[in-house]
Design a protein around this motif. Structure first.
Motif, mmCIF file in Angstrom:
data_model
loop_
_atom_site.group_PDB
_atom_site.id
_atom_site.type_symbol
_atom_site.label_atom_id
_atom_site.label_comp_id
_atom_site.label_asym_id
_atom_site.label_seq_id
_atom_site.Cartn_x
_atom_site.Cartn_y
_atom_site.Cartn_z
ATOM 1 N N LYS A 62 0.912 -0.949 0.128
ATOM 2 C CA LYS A 62 -0.035 -0.385 -0.404
ATOM 3 C C LYS A 62 1.088 1.013 0.303
ATOM 4 O O LYS A 62 2.120 1.454 -0.110
ATOM 5 C CB LYS A 62 -0.890 -0.206 1.125
ATOM 6 C CG LYS A 62 -0.261 0.554 2.363
ATOM 7 C CD LYS A 62 -0.972 0.577 3.871
ATOM 8 C CE LYS A 62 -0.869 2.143 4.032
ATOM 9 N NZ LYS A 62 -1.922 1.901 5.041
ATOM 10 N N MET A 63 0.213 2.737 -0.448
ATOM 11 C CA MET A 63 1.341 3.835 -0.578
ATOM 12 C C MET A 63 0.016 4.584 0.931
ATOM 13 O O MET A 63 -1.350 4.657 0.298
ATOM 14 C CB MET A 63 0.742 4.074 -1.831
ATOM 15 C CG MET A 63 2.025 3.497 -3.443
ATOM 16 S SD MET A 63 3.650 3.973 -2.452
ATOM 17 C CE MET A 63 3.364 6.040 -2.986
ATOM 18 N N GLU A 107 -10.602 4.790 4.306
ATOM 19 C CA GLU A 107 -10.256 6.142 3.621
ATOM 20 C C GLU A 107 -10.257 5.501 2.159
ATOM 21 O O GLU A 107 -10.529 3.718 1.880
ATOM 22 C CB GLU A 107 -8.780 5.277 3.499
ATOM 23 C CG GLU A 107 -8.074 6.738 4.689
ATOM 24 C CD GLU A 107 -6.611 6.539 4.700
ATOM 25 O OE1 GLU A 107 -6.237 7.216 4.711
ATOM 26 O OE2 GLU A 107 -5.909 5.186 3.616
ATOM 27 N N GLU A 109 -10.295 4.418 -1.414
ATOM 28 C CA GLU A 109 -8.590 4.546 -2.011
ATOM 29 C C GLU A 109 -9.304 3.709 -3.513
ATOM 30 O O GLU A 109 -10.121 3.296 -3.939
ATOM 31 C CB GLU A 109 -8.019 3.292 -1.291
ATOM 32 C CG GLU A 109 -7.650 3.800 -0.181
ATOM 33 C CD GLU A 109 -6.061 3.566 -0.352
ATOM 34 O OE1 GLU A 109 -5.376 2.978 -0.998
ATOM 35 O OE2 GLU A 109 -5.487 4.310 1.144
ATOM 36 N N GLU A 139 -9.881 1.260 2.372
ATOM 37 C CA GLU A 139 -8.678 0.709 3.601
ATOM 38 C C GLU A 139 -9.158 1.251 5.291
ATOM 39 O O GLU A 139 -9.719 2.451 4.749
ATOM 40 C CB GLU A 139 -7.572 0.821 3.415
ATOM 41 C CG GLU A 139 -6.011 0.891 4.818
ATOM 42 C CD GLU A 139 -4.946 1.340 3.455
ATOM 43 O OE1 GLU A 139 -4.847 2.758 3.765
ATOM 44 O OE2 GLU A 139 -4.036 1.086 4.625
ATOM 45 N N ILE A 141 -7.017 1.715 8.469
ATOM 46 C CA ILE A 141 -6.294 1.992 9.416
ATOM 47 C C ILE A 141 -5.926 2.418 10.309
ATOM 48 O O ILE A 141 -7.290 2.349 10.731
ATOM 49 C CB ILE A 141 -5.390 3.586 8.004
ATOM 50 C CG1 ILE A 141 -6.452 4.503 7.981
ATOM 51 C CG2 ILE A 141 -5.279 2.785 6.903
ATOM 52 C CD1 ILE A 141 -6.043 5.487 8.100
ATOM 53 N N GLY A 233 -5.024 6.516 -0.303
ATOM 54 C CA GLY A 233 -6.963 7.304 -0.177
ATOM 55 C C GLY A 233 -6.686 8.772 -0.789
ATOM 56 O O GLY A 233 -5.210 9.420 -0.886
HETATM 57 MG MG MG Z 1 -4.436 4.267 3.058
#
Ligand code: MG
Ligand code: 0L1
Length: 262
Positions: A62-63, A107, A109, A139, A141, A233
């Motif tokens: 993931k970024m 988020e 994405e 996502e 987090i 995101g």
């Molecule tokens: Mg993210």
């Protein structure tokens, strides 16, 4: 590298146990202010090795901190990355338990599924040519740091807060969409909480993929065909709690839903 090998191992255990038990810990840089970004990526890799030893497998990357909104939230200028495992994969419509998280946030994405391996310094176009398909993703987090206090270096050590992700079931080939400007609307309990565009992801999700390829290459890693990449995101992250029904709608890529239980 600023920290001794033995300390890096100890800190990898600290963040791994915090994630495993959803038990927040003090940010690592409080005791180790000399920790460098490279130390943090080493801690991240070592904490992942502990997960693999327990049977989890790597399914992608993931970024993080890819939008202006997120960078401003953190006061940083560069994105980061984290590793995704099979244990983090949730289906569209999945139900999660709030009690399994420290402070969960969601988020909106864009995700890629890689059709070919990718590594090294590549441009966005070349990066995209290695992609098999694109979908929307939610996502989750969950920073494992107490009182939500951390620096960028702490976040990297904590695997970029990676916890869970749900991929949309509607997919497209990258050239079938206006990938650089897809409208994204995230709602909680039927109320729109964030609206954005895929353009907010480093100006184009393909730029995020190219940046990931370069950052991985610097550390001797790369992407493999079949892996998932969360490009980042498109808006700020939103806190969720038990009882919440989260929905993301992405232009041309349908809807993704998650439900948060007690
Ligand atoms: Mg993210
Ligand atoms: O996915 C991301 O943008 C990583 C965020 C890391 C910091 C946080 O937990 O907010």
């Amino acid at each position: 590298m600023a920290l001794e090998d033995k300390i890096l191992d100890e800190l990898a255990t600290v963040v791994d146990e915090a994630a495993r038990n959803s038990e927040p810990v003090k940010m690592l840089t409080a005791d180790y202010p000399e920790m460098t970004l490279e130390d943090a990526y080493t801690i991240q890799r070592r904490s992942m090795a502990r997960r693999y030893a327990r049977g989890e497998s790597l399914v992608g990357m993931k970024m993080g901190l890819t939008s202006k909104a997120k960078m401003e939230q953190m006061g940083v200028h560069n994105p980061i990355y984290g590793h995704l495992t099979d244990a983090m994969m949730l289906g569209d419509g999945a139900e999660i338990s709030a009690g399994d998280y420290c402070h969960p946030r969601v988020e909106p994405e864009i995700a890629f599924v890689m059709g070919e391996d990718l590594s090294g310094e590549v441009g966005p176009r070349e990066a995209l040519s290695a992609v098999e398909k694109v979908c929307g993703a939610l996502e989750i987090i969950d920073s494992r740091y107490q009182n939500f206090e951390f620096t960028l270096i702490d976040v990297v050590a904590d695997n970029a807060s990676s916890t869970g992700f749900a991929l949309g079931t509607t997919t497209a080939k990258p050239d079938e969409l206006e990938l650089g400007n897809l409208g994204m609307v995230m709602s909680v309990n039927g109320e729109v909480v964030e609206t954005g565009s895929s353009a907010a992801i480093l100006e184009h999700p393909a730029r995020s993929l190219a940046a990931l390829s370069a950052m991985l290459h610097e550390r001797g890693e790369g992407l493999k065909a079949g892996q998932v990449v969360l490009a980042g995101g498109a808006t700020k992250a939103v806190h969720v709690e038990a009882g919440d029904q989260v929905e993301l709608e992405v232009d041309g890529l349908g809807r993704i839903q998650l439900r948060v239980l007690q």
